[in-house]
Motif scaffolding. Sequence first.
Motif, PDB file in Angstrom:
ATOM      1  N   GLU A  34       0.823  -1.195   0.000  1.00 38.29           N
ATOM      2  CA  GLU A  34       0.000   0.000   0.000  1.00 38.29           C
ATOM      3  C   GLU A  34       0.866   1.257   0.000  1.00 38.29           C
ATOM      4  OE1 GLU A  34      -2.866  -0.885  -0.595  1.00 38.29           O
ATOM      5  OE2 GLU A  34      -2.865  -2.923   0.212  1.00 38.29           O
ATOM      6  N   LYS A  35       0.341   2.316  -0.567  1.00 41.96           N
ATOM      7  CA  LYS A  35       1.076   3.575  -0.673  1.00 41.96           C
ATOM      8  C   LYS A  35       0.595   4.548   0.398  1.00 41.96           C
ATOM      9  CE  LYS A  35       2.109   7.489  -3.728  1.00 41.96           C
ATOM     10  NZ  LYS A  35       3.518   7.529  -3.330  1.00 41.96           N
ATOM     11  N   LEU A  36       1.499   4.922   1.288  1.00 37.46           N
ATOM     12  CA  LEU A  36       1.214   5.910   2.325  1.00 37.46           C
ATOM     13  C   LEU A  36       1.862   7.229   1.914  1.00 37.46           C
ATOM     14  CD1 LEU A  36      -0.017   6.314   5.192  1.00 37.46           C
ATOM     15  CD2 LEU A  36       2.260   5.802   6.097  1.00 37.46           C
ATOM     16  N   ALA A  37       1.093   8.306   1.973  1.00 37.97           N
ATOM     17  CA  ALA A  37       1.588   9.611   1.548  1.00 37.97           C
ATOM     18  C   ALA A  37       1.275  10.654   2.612  1.00 37.97           C
ATOM     19  CB  ALA A  37       0.967  10.008   0.208  1.00 37.97           C
ATOM     20  N   LEU A  38       2.015  11.755   2.540  1.00 40.04           N
ATOM     21  CA  LEU A  38       1.838  12.859   3.480  1.00 40.04           C
ATOM     22  C   LEU A  38       1.327  14.068   2.703  1.00 40.04           C
ATOM     23  CD1 LEU A  38       2.314  13.581   6.475  1.00 40.04           C
ATOM     24  CD2 LEU A  38       4.656  14.217   5.872  1.00 40.04           C
ATOM     25  N   PHE A  39       0.317  14.737   3.247  1.00 43.39           N
ATOM     26  CA  PHE A  39      -0.318  15.858   2.557  1.00 43.39           C
ATOM     27  C   PHE A  39      -0.411  17.077   3.479  1.00 43.39           C
ATOM     28  CE2 PHE A  39      -2.083  11.948   0.787  1.00 43.39           C
ATOM     29  CZ  PHE A  39      -1.901  12.131  -0.578  1.00 43.39           C
ATOM     30  N   LEU A  40      -0.418  18.254   2.848  1.00 42.43           N
ATOM     31  CA  LEU A  40      -0.630  19.494   3.580  1.00 42.43           C
ATOM     32  C   LEU A  40      -1.401  20.502   2.718  1.00 42.43           C
ATOM     33  CD1 LEU A  40      -0.186  21.216   6.106  1.00 42.43           C
ATOM     34  CD2 LEU A  40       2.013  21.948   5.121  1.00 42.43           C
ATOM     35  N   ASN A  41      -0.821  20.844   1.538  1.00 41.45           N
ATOM     36  CA  ASN A  41      -1.408  21.870   0.663  1.00 41.45           C
ATOM     37  C   ASN A  41      -1.750  21.302  -0.712  1.00 41.45           C
ATOM     38  OD1 ASN A  41      -0.857  23.813   2.680  1.00 41.45           O
ATOM     39  ND2 ASN A  41       1.230  24.089   1.877  1.00 41.45           N
ATOM     40  N   ASP A  42      -2.671  21.969  -1.395  1.00 44.19           N
ATOM     41  CA  ASP A  42      -2.978  21.603  -2.772  1.00 44.19           C
ATOM     42  C   ASP A  42      -1.994  22.282  -3.730  1.00 44.19           C
ATOM     43  OD1 ASP A  42      -3.781  24.262  -3.108  1.00 44.19           O
ATOM     44  OD2 ASP A  42      -5.921  23.796  -3.037  1.00 44.19           O
ATOM     45  N   ASP A  43      -2.255  22.198  -5.016  1.00 40.98           N
ATOM     46  CA  ASP A  43      -1.337  22.737  -6.023  1.00 40.98           C
ATOM     47  C   ASP A  43      -1.152  24.247  -5.921  1.00 40.98           C
ATOM     48  OD1 ASP A  43      -1.085  20.184  -7.121  1.00 40.98           O
ATOM     49  OD2 ASP A  43      -2.817  20.481  -8.428  1.00 40.98           O
ATOM     50  N   THR A  44      -2.121  24.925  -5.341  1.00 41.68           N
ATOM     51  CA  THR A  44      -2.046  26.385  -5.227  1.00 41.68           C
ATOM     52  C   THR A  44      -1.470  26.842  -3.895  1.00 41.68           C
ATOM     53  OG1 THR A  44      -4.296  26.625  -4.327  1.00 41.68           O
ATOM     54  CG2 THR A  44      -4.059  26.558  -6.725  1.00 41.68           C
ATOM     55  N   GLY A  45      -1.101  25.884  -3.053  1.00 38.84           N
ATOM     56  CA  GLY A  45      -0.525  26.236  -1.752  1.00 38.84           C
ATOM     57  C   GLY A  45      -1.537  26.407  -0.639  1.00 38.84           C
ATOM     58  N   VAL A  46      -2.796  26.076  -0.903  1.00 34.65           N
ATOM     59  CA  VAL A  46      -3.845  26.194   0.118  1.00 34.65           C
ATOM     60  C   VAL A  46      -3.939  24.882   0.895  1.00 34.65           C
ATOM     61  CG1 VAL A  46      -6.312  26.529   0.511  1.00 34.65           C
ATOM     62  CG2 VAL A  46      -5.133  27.845  -1.264  1.00 34.65           C
ATOM     63  N   ALA A  47      -3.938  24.982   2.221  1.00 31.27           N
ATOM     64  CA  ALA A  47      -4.004  23.787   3.064  1.00 31.27           C
ATOM     65  C   ALA A  47      -5.324  23.050   2.866  1.00 31.27           C
ATOM     66  CB  ALA A  47      -3.840  24.176   4.529  1.00 31.27           C
ATOM     67  N   PHE A  48      -5.255  21.715   2.829  1.00 30.62           N
ATOM     68  CA  PHE A  48      -6.472  20.924   2.666  1.00 30.62           C
ATOM     69  C   PHE A  48      -7.401  21.080   3.864  1.00 30.62           C
ATOM     70  CE2 PHE A  48      -3.549  18.478  -0.117  1.00 30.62           C
ATOM     71  CZ  PHE A  48      -4.277  18.580  -1.289  1.00 30.62           C
ATOM     72  N   LYS A  49      -6.853  20.950   5.066  1.00 33.09           N
ATOM     73  CA  LYS A  49      -7.568  21.155   6.337  1.00 33.09           C
ATOM     74  C   LYS A  49      -8.606  20.095   6.663  1.00 33.09           C
ATOM     75  CE  LYS A  49      -7.201  26.191   5.934  1.00 33.09           C
ATOM     76  NZ  LYS A  49      -7.961  27.469   5.943  1.00 33.09           N
ATOM     77  N   ARG A  50      -9.171  19.464   5.649  1.00 34.29           N
ATOM     78  CA  ARG A  50     -10.237  18.483   5.867  1.00 34.29           C
ATOM     79  C   ARG A  50     -10.058  17.290   4.937  1.00 34.29           C
ATOM     80  NH1 ARG A  50     -15.888  21.535   6.671  1.00 34.29           N
ATOM     81  NH2 ARG A  50     -16.571  19.515   5.880  1.00 34.29           N
ATOM     82  N   PHE A  51     -10.518  16.130   5.391  1.00 32.16           N
ATOM     83  CA  PHE A  51     -10.411  14.925   4.582  1.00 32.16           C
ATOM     84  C   PHE A  51     -11.234  15.014   3.300  1.00 32.16           C
ATOM     85  CE2 PHE A  51      -9.869  12.760   8.916  1.00 32.16           C
ATOM     86  CZ  PHE A  51      -8.490  12.817   8.849  1.00 32.16           C
ATOM     87  N   ASP A  52     -12.423  15.611   3.365  1.00 32.57           N
ATOM     88  CA  ASP A  52     -13.253  15.653   2.158  1.00 32.57           C
ATOM     89  C   ASP A  52     -12.608  16.504   1.066  1.00 32.57           C
ATOM     90  OD1 ASP A  52     -13.664  18.013   3.555  1.00 32.57           O
ATOM     91  OD2 ASP A  52     -15.837  18.026   3.298  1.00 32.57           O
TER      92      ASP A  52
END
Length: 235
Positions: A34-52
């Motif tokens: 399985e692939k585990l990844a780390l996330f913070l911001n989208d392509d524009t630099g805005v934080a995801f903040k939420r799973f959805d």
Amino acid sequence: MRKLLLLLAVVLASCASVAADPRYTVVKVDLRTEKLALFLNDDTGVAFKRFDRLDAWLKAHGRQLFFAVNAGMYHADFSPVGLFVRDGREEASLNLASGAGNFFLKPNGVFLVTDDGPRVIESSEYPAFAKRGGVRLATQSGPLLLRHGALHPALIPNSDSRKIRNGVCAIGHTAIFVMSETPVNFHDFALYFRDVLHCRDALYLDGTVSALYSKALGRSDFVRDLGPILGVVSP
């Protein structure tokens, strides 16, 4: 993808029956498959903040989110307090400073993934791993609940500081994520990692803001906006 959904369902059911403890949800991720990844911001630099929002962004890029948890402590602007390595690139440096709060309750630690698998280490050990190269992802948090099988010296038995908490340990090629379903103190949380899951090193990720996403369970927690997020995704 079907395999992972079945894996999560089986693991969750198995842990519930073996541990006989409804206070915890346990998800095991085998990083050989399985692939585990780390996330913070989208392509524009805005934080995801939420799973959805992360889920929607991944779908727009032709990928799927299967499982996710919050991945450590963060500042008011959602940037990580400590080390943050994503896709092999260090985006926030290791933080060995002293300070107030759980993150700075030494020893704190790092959850990392290399080609050899996942590890939980004490923060001061990280530079040696970085020199060897091959760190694919890393996130720093604190305190280190367990180190070589010993509980953090600051953890207090019968403490009345009880919160929803989440953390991680690693055994072999498997990362084991734990979410408390009822408020629990640090001491009991650490004992669960050691005595039930048989982990020797375990890292506290956060409390109060702790949240879990599982496609298999139809679950997408939202307590408050998040900073770093760890997720199992399709390639």
